[in-house]
Write an enzyme that holds these catalytic residues in place. Structure first.
Site, PDB file in Angstrom:
ATOM      1  CB  ILE A   1      -0.957   0.022   1.213  1.00 30.26           C
ATOM      2  CG1 ILE A   1      -0.184  -0.104   2.523  1.00 30.26           C
ATOM      3  CG2 ILE A   1      -2.005  -1.052   1.089  1.00 30.26           C
ATOM      4  CD1 ILE A   1      -1.050   0.026   3.763  1.00 30.26           C
TER       5      ILE A   1
ATOM      6  N   GLY B   1       8.552   3.809   0.827  1.00 26.35           N
ATOM      7  CA  GLY B   1       9.366   4.955   1.206  1.00 26.35           C
ATOM      8  C   GLY B   1      10.815   4.736   0.861  1.00 26.35           C
TER       9      GLY B   1
ATOM     10  CE  LYS C   1       7.066   2.604   8.000  1.00 24.23           C
ATOM     11  NZ  LYS C   1       7.416   3.939   8.542  1.00 24.23           N
TER      12      LYS C   1
ATOM     13  CG  ASP D   1      11.727  13.381   7.944  1.00 20.81           C
ATOM     14  OD1 ASP D   1      11.891  14.431   7.279  1.00 20.81           O
ATOM     15  OD2 ASP D   1      11.653  12.259   7.422  1.00 20.81           O
TER      16      ASP D   1
END
Length: 708
Positions: free
Chosen positions: A22, A25, A45, A139
């Site tokens: 889905i 990165g 992840k 970040d």
């Protein structure tokens, strides 16, 4: 797993089944997965294979899990943990259905400021929780902010988050952490990051949300970093008309080059954004040029980190021009010196007169009483006020604050320290005491028909102690909230206990009445009842007609209608045509009755088999198998009379329906004491409709039926 092999379909940790990719990165791919133990969807992840053996990337990957899992906030994506499956390094986190803020910007060009500001407020609240726990995200950018369908913002990707007291901000390769378009000047120059760095990045993110572009851009990363260090921040209203001046000012303050000139905390920035939504024409973003270094930038060792200042070339040019001007007009400087000297003399004369006059007046005044401040924290306000009254002290002020860690009416703070002296009725110093008060009762919201997991998290965020337990209910979708205890609308106190009652399907269902129903409708009814259609039986003549299901009708069912069976049990149907229905339900072509029903049930933990429809005088064998921890006792009839003490029992089918129950009882845990064997009981005479036993050895004594 090889570099080209997809993990889809794999089960990680014996619990999470990967469904599909889905997102992707820089260092990890994100997959949708199903938690086999709870049935919930989660996000997995997985660290990319090229980084799976890199110690620094594994450390960064684990840092994200550790940072995010330590935080509990409605606007932070929850991380459940990390794991290792072979050479697959993975992280299990909350699955959020929605899109990123970056996707929203790309779809709309830019966001209306009335849409953008509430999102940033939520992100600010999440960052405030992180900062309060000593964690700096480092970040913050639109890519790392997820928006659910309910417009709830979720901050994710704590991959480079770090404790705010740590001074190391580079990877072993030496590259600065953060994304160059969004990181702060101190990150650009390799300085020390702090919660102020997240404030700067949030200001950049807000600028991009309302304008559709970043404030600083360039051909390469170095060019962009230099602009962060040197160039002034453009005004958002220059690109999109209609943006309030107050929002411009808030962005400008958040993006100050010097961290000391930014908001002292993310909470302060959120407060101004909240006020902006109420009054867009107010005054916001005022930069305090005399601001002290924020407490949050001080190391736990007590040493203030040294932050290298950016070169101010404009100030140098001003100094040079000032020197040239002085050289050209030195006579003006001399004149200014003379004027200043005269002014100083005049001021000294005036001060001398003022001091003399004041001293004279002070001699005439009565000496004010001196009051020594004590430590009042932890004492009741009644006790403190009685002490003040005894000493005639009136220069104090009370402020009340909701506190759950103190009982009501307890002093929790004072603005003047113990041992300090102050004059009563002073117009300069006032002793301010902060007093605890109990939180107000709140009305419990209605969570009916909401997913119980969502209601559970919402109540936790509200500060309640939440429990959940299921209740069998076949009319409400499983997993939805039936009610809360206490019920919705009740006035409750924060931190009180709330129980969520949610729906769960029953394990048993009742066989529906399908008689005279066409086969097509019967299929639907069986499926809706949670049962499975096993076989359809009909006469060979009827089968040869090849009729459609709408022209076939149910004559008999096995088990019979109304029988309680386990969910997903198999159902057998006997069907006929319309003529059979007209004749009263006798299947074609056999006019005689097919047989009679043997209906079996169980009492206790165990299973039974052998029920069904049997022709008269045919042998019937039934069996009972106890569950673990149980033992078979006997077969009993509808009047609870024992029929057989053998778990496997055979009899001849009489001309009537037979209803038998297998009785099971828990296996005794202690060794039974041997008892004398009782003398055999004579077998009673069978009743008129008792099944005729097959030719077998003499069965054990039974009251009504003969069998084996």
């Amino acid at each position: 797993m090889s570099a080209n092999m997809s993990p889809e379909g794999m089960i990680l940790g014996g619990r999470y089944r990967i469904i599909k990719l889905i997102g992707s990165g820089g260092m990890a791919d994100v997959y949708l997965a199903a938690d086999l133990s709870s049935g919930m969807n989660v996000a997995i992840k997985i660290l990319k294979q090229e980084f799976a053996t890199n110690v620094e990337f594994i450390k960064r990957f684990d840092t994200e899990a550790k940072a995010a899992s330590s935080l509990s906030h409605a606007n932070i994506v929850h991380v459940f943990g990390v794991g290792q499956e072979g050479n697959i390094r993975y992280m299990v986190q909350e699955y959020v259905e929605g899109i990123t803020v970056k996707d929203m910007i790309l779809q709309n060009g830019h966001l209306d400021w009335k849409v953008a500001v509430p999102i940033v407020i939520q992100v600010g609240m999440a960052l405030d929780t992180a900062h309060q726990n000593g964690i700096v995200h480092r970040d913050i950018k639109p890519h790392n902010i997820l928006i659910t369908r309910d417009r709830i913002a979720k901050v994710t990707d704590f991959g480079i988050a770090h404790a705010s007291t740590n001074h190391t901000i580079t990877l072993t390769s030496g590259g600065a952490l953060g994304s160059v378009h969004y990181f702060s000047p101190e990150q650009a120059r390799g300085g020390i990051v702090s919660p102020s760095s997240d404030i700067y990045s949030l200001g950049v993110t807000l600028f991009e949300m309302v304008t559709g572009r970043v404030p600083f851009d360039g051909d390469n990363s170095v060019a962009i970093a230099v602009k962060h260090l040197q160039e002034p921040v453009p005004y958002a209203s220059n690109f999109v008309p209609g943006i309030p001046q107050g929002l411009d000012a808030i962005i400008q303050k958040a993006m100050q080059k010097d961290p000391k000139l930014r908001y002292k905390s993310i909470r302060e920035m959120v407060t101004e954004l909240d006020a902006l939504m109420v009054d867009p024409n107010g005054s916001y973003g005022i930069v305090d040029t005399n601001a002290e270094t924020p407490i949050e930038n001080v190391d736990v060792t007590g040493v203030t980190p040294v932050i290298r200042q950016e070169p101010n070339y404009g100030k140098l040019k001003d100094i040079e021009r000032s020197i040239k001007t002085r050289r050209r007009s030195r006579w003006k400087d001399n004149l200014i010196v003379i004027v200043v000297v005269v002014l100083i003399i005049g001021i000294l004369i005036g001060l001398t007169y003022l001091v003399t006059d004041t001293l004279k007046k002070s001699v005439k005044q009565e000496t004010q009483s001196v009051f020594v401040v004590q430590n009042y924290v932890g004492k009741t306000i009644v006790e403190v006020q009685q002490s003040f009254q005894e000493h005639g002290f009136t220069t104090f002020k009370l402020e009340y604050e909701v506190r759950t860690d103190y009982a009501p009416n307890i002093v929790v703070k004072q603005n003047i320290q113990e041992g300090m002296e102050m004059r009563n009725n002073s117009s300069v110093n006032v002793l301010i005491l902060t007093v605890s008060k109990a939180p107000d009762d709140v009305e419990l919201k209605d969570y009916t028909n909401m997913k119980y997991e969502v209601a559970f998290e919402a109540l936790k965020v509200e500060g309640f102690n939440v429990n959940a337990h299921p209740e069998i209910n076949d009319t409400i979708e499983p997993g939805l909230v039936i009610r809360t205890e206490p019920p919705a609308g009740t006035k409750v106190k924060p931190n009180s206990a709330i129980t969520i009652v949610f729906s769960r399907q029953s394990s048993e269902v009742e066989v529906p009445n399908l008689l005279k129903m066409d086969l097509e409708s019967a299929r639907k009814a069986i499926d809706e009842a949670g049962l499975v259609l096993e076989t359809i039986e009909m006469s060979p003549e009827l089968q040869a007609q090849n009729l459609k299901e709408k022209d076939l009708f149910v004559m008999l069912t096995d088990p019979t209608p109304g029988t309680k069976v386990q969910r997903k049990s198999a159902i057998r149907l006997y069907v006929g045509n319309a003529e059979d229905v007209a004749r009263g339900g006798t299947p074609t072509p056999t006019p005689e009755v097919i047989g009679y029903n043997v209906v079996l049930a169980s009492q206790g933990q165990g299973s039974v088999s052998g029920d069904g429809v049997y022709a008269t005088n045919s042998p019937v064998t039934i069996a009972a198998v106890p569950s673990i921890g149980y033992q078979f006792v006997a077969w009993v009839d509808e009047a609870n009379n024992p029929i057989s003490y053998s778990s496997t029992y055979t009899f001849i089918m009489p001309e009537k329906d037979i209803h038998l129950t297998a009785v099971f009882e828990p296996t005794p845990t202690q060794t039974p004491t041997p008892t004398p064997t009782p003398p055999p009981t004579p077998t009673p005479e069978p009743h008129q409709d008792t099944p005729t036993p097959t030719q077998e050895p003499p069965p054990p004594p039974i009251p009504d039926y003969q069998g084996g």
